[in-house]
Design an enzyme around this catalytic site. Structure first.
Site, PDB file in Angstrom:
ATOM      1  N   CYS A  86       0.899  -1.411  -0.075  1.00  0.00           N
ATOM      2  CA  CYS A  86      -0.153   0.145   0.005  1.00  0.00           C
ATOM      3  C   CYS A  86       1.170   1.138   0.075  1.00  0.00           C
ATOM      4  O   CYS A  86       0.436   2.338  -0.207  1.00  0.00           O
ATOM      5  CB  CYS A  86      -1.007   0.228   1.242  1.00  0.00           C
ATOM      6  SG  CYS A  86      -1.718  -1.656   1.710  1.00  0.00           S
ATOM      7  N   ILE A 212     -13.393  -1.593  -1.746  1.00  0.00           N
ATOM      8  CA  ILE A 212     -12.706  -2.052  -2.906  1.00  0.00           C
ATOM      9  C   ILE A 212     -13.209  -0.590  -3.905  1.00  0.00           C
ATOM     10  O   ILE A 212     -14.099  -0.113  -3.953  1.00  0.00           O
ATOM     11  CB  ILE A 212     -13.483  -2.965  -3.909  1.00  0.00           C
ATOM     12  CG1 ILE A 212     -13.519  -4.452  -2.996  1.00  0.00           C
ATOM     13  CG2 ILE A 212     -13.321  -3.108  -5.414  1.00  0.00           C
ATOM     14  CD1 ILE A 212     -11.964  -5.024  -3.278  1.00  0.00           C
ATOM     15  N   HIS A 335      -9.194   3.809  -1.118  1.00  0.00           N
ATOM     16  CA  HIS A 335      -7.736   3.346  -0.905  1.00  0.00           C
ATOM     17  C   HIS A 335      -7.340   2.155  -2.309  1.00  0.00           C
ATOM     18  O   HIS A 335      -7.413   1.154  -2.001  1.00  0.00           O
ATOM     19  CB  HIS A 335      -7.657   2.706   0.200  1.00  0.00           C
ATOM     20  CG  HIS A 335      -6.290   1.984   0.544  1.00  0.00           C
ATOM     21  ND1 HIS A 335      -5.058   2.504  -0.007  1.00  0.00           N
ATOM     22  CD2 HIS A 335      -5.911   1.107   1.159  1.00  0.00           C
ATOM     23  CE1 HIS A 335      -4.103   1.733   0.262  1.00  0.00           C
ATOM     24  NE2 HIS A 335      -4.532   0.723   1.016  1.00  0.00           N
TER      25      HIS A 335
END
Ligand SMILES: [Zn+2]
Lengths: 390, 140
Positions: A86, A212, A335
């Site tokens: 990430c 998602i 995200h």
């Protein structure tokens, strides 16, 4: 080292976009960054491009950097994919900063992208949740919801942090996202509803996690002395730090702090010659609510014991002493894994220039902005400090 | 598509998975578990295998709702619903992430004495993968 300026920054809205290709999303982010450069800029000037992506949308594409560059009109730039879970585009940004700072190139691009909506759910669950120690965490029974839940439980036990304070991070960040048209979740969330949400991994519920999403972001950098001709309000990259740590949570002596972040923050503060108290606005990596409370202490804003109180007292709210995640953060802005790091930088660039389109979420007179981007549960981290134009 | 440990690799790691064989550093005496090529204390590279007792205390834990665990455990979650996972402080020093079994979730608490048992983890390619879970230790 040459001083480094950000002259343009942009992102796609973070949304579920099953109809858009990786190529289209990345090209849109680059177009947004280029058109953000006030006096015009030919993207062919970009010599190096660093593009963060965890898994190219689960497709494990090779030569992904050149493919994205070609589709964004950057053919010929030395392009490469950067992967640190990430934190992929936080590290991509670091590489682009160093390319310019070292004097090697005049113009560099850092960006990131992820498509999380392409594969069927069963296959998505194969490529997501692989950024820990897969052999000894995932295949023992848990990936990130459980890992962050175990951090949260220990934080509550050791530091007296409450469930309400943890969920309060989502309430705050969701309230910030209401005014951000780039954000995915723009409906406010009450603390009552956050606490009543179904459990995901006790003590964390579904409102404590990210969903998602698809998206891309891009930032264009150049030498400080070249910036003035291209934009009236260049933002300077004054601090850069990166760090890593043991990947599995169980291998850390203390599981309520992220040493990768502490290492990165120390470098970033030292290179910027500023203290945590000098930071006026921060975008932090709230992949789960508890992660924002970890960030407060890891970045030196307060002690671990004080993290919950900092949130409770509204200090990190828009209008507070140190607004955190005015964009909505990962929780509400979204995200899309590889796109997150340079997405945070994009938000800070607009905040520090005073050019946020929605004036109700513009933080006034911020001088220093900090971006905190974490890979997995803290295996890697990048921290950057940006300075507003004079 | 799930993450994968090949059968030869699984077979080669049965000692550490099922008998809790740690790598004890010949230079500094520290345990590295799970085993790694380099001592996590002094960075030495010579080891002898030594069994850990499997006894320890619960450092932290979570109860994962159905669908929240990795895909490898879908079958298990379909049968049992929630899945309890914790990090165990083993008495010899290393920590391990593992599922918690034979215990009601209301009885879980940080500090609970636990011991290792060998249990079925998941199936892959028709072969049952066994591993370590922890159960309450009646006589710590
Ligand atoms: Zn040693």
């Amino acid at each position: 080292m040459t001083r480094v300026a950000i002259i343009g920054a942009g992102q796609t809205p973070f949304r579920v976009r099953p109809d858009a290709t990786l190529k289209e999303l990345f090209a849109a982010a680059v177009e947004a960054a280029v058109s953000d450069i006030r006096h015009g800029f030919d993207p062919q000037e970009i010599e190096e491009a660093y593009i963060g992506s965890l898994a190219t949308g689960g497709s494990q594409l090779g030569n992904f950097g050149p493919l994205m560059a070609e589709n964004a009109g950057l053919t010929g730039a030395a392009a490469q994919r950067v992967e640190n879970a990430c934190a992929s585009s936080g590290f991509a940004f670091r590489d682009a900063v160093m390319a310019v700072a070292s004097g090697r190139v005049r113009f560099a691009l850092a960006g990131g992208i992820e498509k999380m909506s392409d594969l069927p759910r069963a296959r998505n669950r194969g490529w997501l949740g692989v950024s820990g120690d897969v052999e000894w965490e995932r295949l023992a029974g848990t990936n990130f919801p459980g890992i962050y839940a175990m951090i949260a439980r220990r934080h509550m036990y050791e530091h007296g942090t409450t469930r309400g304070q943890i969920a309060g991070v989502a309430v705050k960040n969701r309230s910030h996202a209401v005014a951000n048209p780039k954000a995915q979740l723009r409906k406010p969330l009450s603390l009552e509803d956050a606490l009543a949400a179904p459990m995901l991994a006790d003590p964390l519920g579904f409102c404590d996690a990210c969903g998602i999403t698809d998206g891309a972001s891009a930032v264009i950098l150049c030498r400080w002395e070249d910036a003035g001709a291209l934009t009236d309000r260049p933002v300077e990259v004054v601090g850069s730090g990166v760090g890593s740590d043991v990947v599995a949570l169980h291998d850390r002596a203390v599981c309520t702090r992220l040493d990768a972040v502490r290492r990165a923050a120390q470098q970033a503060y030292a290179s910027a010659e500023v203290e945590p108290a000098d930071i006026d606005i921060a975008e932090v990596h709230d992949c789960f609510t508890i992660a924002e409370l970890l960030a407060y202490a890891d970045l030196g804003f307060c002690s671990e014991e004080e993290a919950g109180r900092l949130l409770d007292e509204g200090e990190t709210r828009l209008g507070g002493r140190l607004p955190v995640n005015v964009s909505g953060g990962l929780i509400a802005k979204g995200h899309p894994i590889g796109a997150t790091g340079t997405g945070q930088i994009t938000e800070l660039v607009h905040q520090l220039r005073g050019s946020v389109a929605e004036t109700e979420r513009q933080v006034p007179d911020a001088r220093y902005g900090l971006a905190h981007n974490v890979g997995g549960s803290g295996g890697s981290a990048a921290v950057h400090i940006l300075k507003a134009p004079a | 598509m799930t993450s994968y440990i090949s059968l030869p690799l699984y077979a080669a790691s049965i000692g550490q998975r099922l008998r809790l064989e740690a790598a004890r550093c010949s230079d500094c005496g520290a345990f590295t578990y799970p085993q790694r090529p380099v001592c996590q204390n002094c960075h030495g590279r010579s080891f002898s295998a030594e069994r850990l007792s499997g006894r320890g205390r619960l450092h932290t834990y979570t109860v994962i709702a159905p669908g929240g665990a990795p895909a490898e455990f879908d079958h298990q979650q379909a049968m049992t619903g929630a899945l309890a996972v914790g990090i165990i402080d083993l008495v010899e020093g290393p920590r391990l992430t593992a599922q918690l079994a034979d215990v009601e979730v209301e009885d879980l608490h940080i500090g609970l004495a636990m011991r290792a048992v060998v249990r079925r983890l998941y199936d892959q390619e028709g072969v049952i993968r066994y591993g370590t879970k922890f159960v309450p230790d009646e006589a710590p």
